[in-house]
Write an enzyme that holds these catalytic residues in place. Structure first.
Site, PDB file in Angstrom:
ATOM      1  N   SER A  95       0.852  -1.185   0.000  1.00  0.00           N
ATOM      2  CA  SER A  95       0.000   0.000   0.000  1.00  0.00           C
ATOM      3  C   SER A  95       0.887   1.234   0.000  1.00  0.00           C
ATOM      4  CB  SER A  95      -0.886   0.001   1.255  1.00  0.00           C
ATOM      5  OG  SER A  95      -1.568   1.228   1.417  1.00  0.00           O
ATOM      6  N   TYR A 108      -2.617  -0.672  10.468  1.00  0.00           N
ATOM      7  CA  TYR A 108      -2.546  -1.026   9.050  1.00  0.00           C
ATOM      8  C   TYR A 108      -1.226  -0.550   8.450  1.00  0.00           C
ATOM      9  CZ  TYR A 108      -3.886  -1.231   4.106  1.00  0.00           C
ATOM     10  OH  TYR A 108      -3.939  -1.500   2.760  1.00  0.00           O
ATOM     11  N   LYS A 112       1.863  -2.853   6.800  1.00  0.00           N
ATOM     12  CA  LYS A 112       2.371  -2.654   5.444  1.00  0.00           C
ATOM     13  C   LYS A 112       3.844  -2.249   5.460  1.00  0.00           C
ATOM     14  CE  LYS A 112      -1.439  -3.685   3.314  1.00  0.00           C
ATOM     15  NZ  LYS A 112      -1.534  -4.893   2.464  1.00  0.00           N
ATOM     16  N   SER A 144     -13.152  -0.593  -3.904  1.00  0.00           N
ATOM     17  CA  SER A 144     -13.235  -1.985  -3.475  1.00  0.00           C
ATOM     18  C   SER A 144     -14.101  -2.051  -2.220  1.00  0.00           C
ATOM     19  CB  SER A 144     -11.836  -2.548  -3.171  1.00  0.00           C
ATOM     20  OG  SER A 144     -11.359  -2.025  -1.939  1.00  0.00           O
TER      21      SER A 144
END
Length: 237
Positions: A95, A108, A112, A144
């Site tokens: 990401s 998160y 990553k 998404s």
């Protein structure tokens, strides 16, 4: 277009990235069916929308278990096969959050960043295998269902407002650019529109400016989040 694939050319296996004890058997099932694995695409993961001060540490454990440990576990079994063949591509969907930091996504971002560090280091261990490519794909916001399935401040809670996705990159464009990157063995591909892409360059080459900008943008992102507005929308205006 009419596909030339037959039923025998397709195998779908259910896989739980957090059930690491199942990954070797899953890899062996694919090898039994096809005889080889040319490309592994690590695309499993969950994002996050919560402030660190409000978030249970169990959420951070779950994020790392899924996004990081699950990914490298599956990679380990597939890589053993690729080393025997001396050929293959390991593609990991990281990401832009693996390059920069952002509020509401501390766990998160951490997962990553961990993937970036792991695969950049793994690449240096595979110099005797020049035909094994290690490729990181770093998308920005893409249309998404990732927002509907994010981690929040506790494991039992889901996000109430997933927001409008029209400002995000269309899914098919991200997929096409990913395929182009994989075909050309691009070690790291940033697949994003502006302003996210510009911030990536700032973070890479002028981090002091990036920290200043992210503090300003992040403040609005947090305010929108607390007001029930899509946090990503604060970066698109």
């Amino acid at each position: 277009e009419i596909s030339s694939l037959s039923e025998n050319d397709i195998l779908v296996l259910r896989l739980d990235l957090t059930d690491r004890s199942s990954h070797e058997a899953a890899t062996n099932s694919v090898l039994k069916h096809f005889g080889k694995i040319d490309v592994l695409v690590n695309n499993g993961g969950r994002s996050q929308r919560s402030l660190f001060v409000d978030t249970n540490l169990d959420v951070y454990s779950a994020i790392m278990e899924l996004n990081y440990l699950g990914t490298i576990s599956l990679t380990k079994y597939v890589l053993n096969h690729m080393i025997q063949r001396k050929k293959g591509k390991i593609v990991t969907v990281s990401s832009v959050m693996g390059i920069m930091g952002a509020p509401l996504a501390t766990g998160y971002c951490a997962s990553k960043h961990a993937l970036q560090g792991f695969f950049n280091s793994l690449r240096t261990e595979l110099t005797d295998y020049p035909e094994i490519s290690v490729i990181q794909i770093c998308p920005g916001p893409v249309q998404s269902q990732i927002i509907q399935n994010v981690f929040t401040e506790n494991l039992a809670k889901s996000l109430e407002n997933s927001g409008d996705q029209s400002h995000k990159m269309p899914t098919d464009r991200c997929a096409r650019l990913t395929l182009v990157s994989v075909a050309n063995d691009v070690k790291e591909a940033w697949i994003s529109d502006h302003p996210y892409l510009a911030v990536c360059y700032l973070w890479q080459y002028a981090p002091t400016w990036a920290w200043w900008l992210m503090n300003r943008m992040g403040k609005r992102r947090i305010q929108n989040f607390k007001s029930g507005i899509d946090a990503d929308a604060s970066y698109s205006r």
